[in-house]
Scaffold this motif. Sequence first.
Motif, mmCIF file in Angstrom:
data_model
loop_
_atom_site.group_PDB
_atom_site.id
_atom_site.type_symbol
_atom_site.label_atom_id
_atom_site.label_comp_id
_atom_site.label_asym_id
_atom_site.label_seq_id
_atom_site.Cartn_x
_atom_site.Cartn_y
_atom_site.Cartn_z
ATOM 1 N N GLU A 190 0.859 -1.183 0.000
ATOM 2 C CA GLU A 190 0.000 0.000 0.000
ATOM 3 C C GLU A 190 0.894 1.231 0.000
ATOM 4 N N LEU A 239 1.508 5.441 0.300
ATOM 5 C CA LEU A 239 1.024 6.682 0.897
ATOM 6 C C LEU A 239 2.031 7.780 0.611
ATOM 7 N N ASP A 240 1.587 8.832 -0.035
ATOM 8 C CA ASP A 240 2.449 9.981 -0.351
ATOM 9 C C ASP A 240 2.287 11.008 0.769
ATOM 10 N N HIS A 264 -0.350 7.544 11.941
ATOM 11 C CA HIS A 264 -1.419 7.038 11.081
ATOM 12 C C HIS A 264 -1.873 5.686 11.611
ATOM 13 N N SER A 317 -4.162 4.102 7.269
ATOM 14 C CA SER A 317 -5.022 5.262 7.093
ATOM 15 C C SER A 317 -4.276 6.361 6.331
ATOM 16 N N PRO A 318 -4.911 6.958 5.307
ATOM 17 C CA PRO A 318 -4.217 8.020 4.546
ATOM 18 C C PRO A 318 -4.116 9.335 5.307
ATOM 19 N N SER A 319 -4.962 9.534 6.316
ATOM 20 C CA SER A 319 -4.947 10.775 7.089
ATOM 21 C C SER A 319 -4.378 10.515 8.476
#
Length: 483
Positions: A241, A243-244, A276, A284-286
Amino acid sequence: MHVKRLPSDVIIVIMQYLAARDLAALSETCTYIYDLVNEFGWSLHARQNSPRSFSLSKSLMTWAPYAQVRYHTITDRNWAKPRFVARPLARKWMGKLQPSLAINRSRLLVGAGNTIYSYAFTSSKAGDAPGMFFEGAFTTSQRLQAHRDITSMACVQDGGRDQTLFVGFVDGALERVTLPLSEPRLRDQPLHIDPSYRQRNYFHGDDTVESVSSAGNYTLSLSSGGIAVFMNLSSTEYIPEFLDLGWRGWSTYLSARSSTPYAVFGTSSVNPLSVHDIRASGLSPSPSAILASGTADGRPKQSAVYGIAGAPPSSPWGHSDQIIVSGWYDSLVHVHDLRSSRRAYSADPCCPAPLLPVLSVYDPWLPEPNYSVSCGGGSSSYIAAGTAQHSAVALWDVRKPSAGWSVHAPGNDRSPVYSVVLESSRLFGATQSRPFVLDFGSDVKEDTYPSLKLNHRDEASEGLKERDKTGIGFYVTRYDHSR
């Protein structure tokens, strides 16, 4: 009323709340109590006060409870003095490298240049310090190339063999490597790791892999470009996965002990430390939390976080995975408690208000960035930070953080301490020149660690000086932080 009239189970319950010194005093009252302490007291104390230590685990499993308590008690006293044996684990490497350390229950791994050096832990009888020996060197490329240098490593579960790790490289490669320990080799000659023992991925493109972390079945990597790759290794075909983070990436940390596991990222930004959550659906992206530096009325400033660690289960903060320790560019080491309610000012209503640290420490004599952090030491109460200059490691006891001190690594060169691993009785570290150990345990002998085979001329060229003729320890410079 005489103590003998108390039921034995009541005495055993009381023993659970006694320190080692009190147990020893209690055992001297009479033969009846002596037998109870020997049968129940020491084992209760050893079970409830067993600090985390990979390098000691093989020995502690074979030691009687009294021997375990004795070793940990002496270790705690040595930390308080402080008194330790400082020793390099190898002679100088060729050139100036940026090494990385990884550890599991069987070995300490040192990645430097294109080589992984393996030091295996041994099992010793009670009364002898648990030892380690040089197991061998394994190269990841056939020739020295700067873009193929190792940048980070993390051991992962492999069914108890303790031979598997993820390795990050300057060229962006992330490899799952199994050390070919069963292959025939000469201990003094490096063995190239055959492609059959490796699985190479370029998830990060050509960006340098700055950090690799693992916990349980999770693995996390972060590139200099701020791209994080999270993998759950519980399935046979794990799917990465991405995530930037949007900022220059430096460091990572994973916690899998919580009911809600989480990942922590260190970057160069206005909010350089973020948490995160890891959910059933993935990372989680946030961020669920932003961890700030400074005071409640202060505005956030651009900074960077180079090292992140968690507190050991037996630390004074209790058995909690909500403690996050971080080393910052501005020379501070911050401790954040995710349960805390202290928040900083936030101008962005869409993001959580930054969480303020519950403790901040620094070395007043060496205002340099902290490249690495780790927690452990005596009574699991210490924070260690590898600093950016003069091969110095700074240490603080969180029970009295104003009484911190620092020590220069053996050789005392001008290098940063790029990586540190702090256990109950040992601190392992690595400078640009070599790995080293500070041993606070008891019964350290010449054969506890690998022989360096140095003569007087070698000592001068290596920048080393033995403390005595035994060859066990070497002179280092230590200083207190108090002004």
